[in-house]
Enzyme design. Structure first.
Site, PDB file in Angstrom:
ATOM      1  N   GLU A 265     -21.054  31.806  -5.148  1.00  0.00           N
ATOM      2  CA  GLU A 265     -21.895  31.663  -6.344  1.00  0.00           C
ATOM      3  C   GLU A 265     -23.081  32.639  -6.307  1.00  0.00           C
ATOM      4  O   GLU A 265     -23.373  33.246  -5.268  1.00  0.00           O
ATOM      5  CB  GLU A 265     -22.420  30.231  -6.422  1.00  0.00           C
TER       6      GLU A 265
ATOM      7  N   LYS B 157     -27.180  18.515  -1.429  1.00  0.00           N
ATOM      8  CA  LYS B 157     -28.575  18.840  -1.100  1.00  0.00           C
ATOM      9  C   LYS B 157     -29.403  17.579  -0.950  1.00  0.00           C
ATOM     10  O   LYS B 157     -29.389  16.711  -1.819  1.00  0.00           O
ATOM     11  CB  LYS B 157     -29.158  19.765  -2.157  1.00  0.00           C
TER      12      LYS B 157
END
Ligand code: PSU
Ligand code: MN
Length: 293
Positions: A22, A154
């Protein structure tokens, strides 16, 4: 609309190993000027594993799969953060669109790429704020037949809620030699994984079986080699600061990452940089293993 680089197209056509990467973490995950090195290091790790990197981003009116170094350098802080919903508009409007995990998965689905790597996947934001904030990464995991190597979710997110939602969506959460989902910077204390795998080959076999059964995305959690276990108080301070400053939506993750990088004296940044490279390497190994099944 989508332009796939020659090497990537040829590798895909011959059934070779390709790993999508990404560009949001390049543009918005590190201080200005430092993300490009992280992106290049990921590409090198994928190559070291024997696979071909396919870094995804929106550039010059096209969705590009495969970027040169000079092109990668255009993904700076001025780039638009492009989730799956933003790809079309960013391309049509000629914007530089830095793709999230979700947007990269959408492009992987369109091009037949089965593996990707990131730092940590998005998920359910903490406290179920109003309006609620649930990363589009989850929706794309639910519909894209690809395996994402990450250090879990995360840890600035609500990780247990994210794990529950992944279960609801039917997304396997695999642990690479661990029984619990890694917590991005930290290795310990996350929710249980749905299955543990011991090798790249086993991960490739589970993914292939999942796809044969009609399944879509899988999340593989690989704990960082040198975890930071004491980041939680800083994360809480960062989230309070985000709220106090009225930061919301797509801006929360970059705000919190840069707060942590600054307040930890660079320790979270170094940990983040290292784990992204480790994940890219493992994704490359799994992509290669899948060609040998
Ligand atoms: N992993 C990192 N740094 C990042 C991200 C992942 O180490 O910046 C990015 C990915 O692009 C992921 C995005 O898709 O954070 C999630 O953002 P949000 O929570 O706004 O969906
Ligand atoms: Mn969001």
């Amino acid at each position: 609309m989508i332009r796939v680089g020659d090497e990537i197209r040829e590798t895909l056509a011959s059934g070779g190993a390709v790993v999508a990467l990404e560009t949001t973490l390049v543009a918005h995950g590190f201080p200005p000027g430092e993300g490009v090195a992280v992106g290049l290091a990921s590409e090198l790790q994928v190559r070291a594993a024997g696979a071909v990197p396919a870094t995804v981003g929106v550039l010059d009116g096209e969705v590009r799969v495969g970027l040169t170094e000079a092109e990668l350098a255009r993904f700076d802080v001025s780039a638009r953060k492009a989730g799956p919903r933003d790809l079309a508009a960013a391309a049509v409007q000629g914007a530089v669109g830095a793709t999230t995990v979700g947007a990269t998965l959408a492009v992987a689905r369109a091009t037949g790429i089965r593996f990707m790597a990131t730092g940590g996947s998005g998920g359910v934001h903490r406290g179920f704020p109003h309006p609620p904030d649930v990363s589009a990464d989850l929706g794309e995991l639910a519909r894209t037949p690809a395996l994402v190597v990450s250090a879990g979710v995360k840890s600035l997110l609500d990780v247990p809620a994210t794990a529950e939602l992944l279960e609801t969506l039917g997304v396997p959460v695999l642990g690479f030699r661990v029984d619990t989902l890694p917590l991005f910077y930290g290795a310990a204390g996350g929710p249980p994984v749905s299955a543990r795998v011991e090798s790249a080959e086993e991960a490739a076999r589970v993914a292939a079986a999942h796809w044969e059964l009609g399944g879509a995305g899988l999340l593989l959690g690989r704990p960082p080699d040198e975890p930071l276990e004491d980041v939680e108080p800083l994360i809480e301070a960062a989230l309070r600061a985000a709220e106090a400053e009225g930061v919301s939506g797509q801006a929360v993750t970059p705000f919190v990452l840069s707060y942590l990088h600054r307040e930890s004296g660079g320790r979270t940044q170094e940990a983040n940089r290292a784990l992204i490279a480790q994940n890219a390497r493992l994704a490359g190994e799994i992509a290669v293993a899948s060609t040998l099944l």
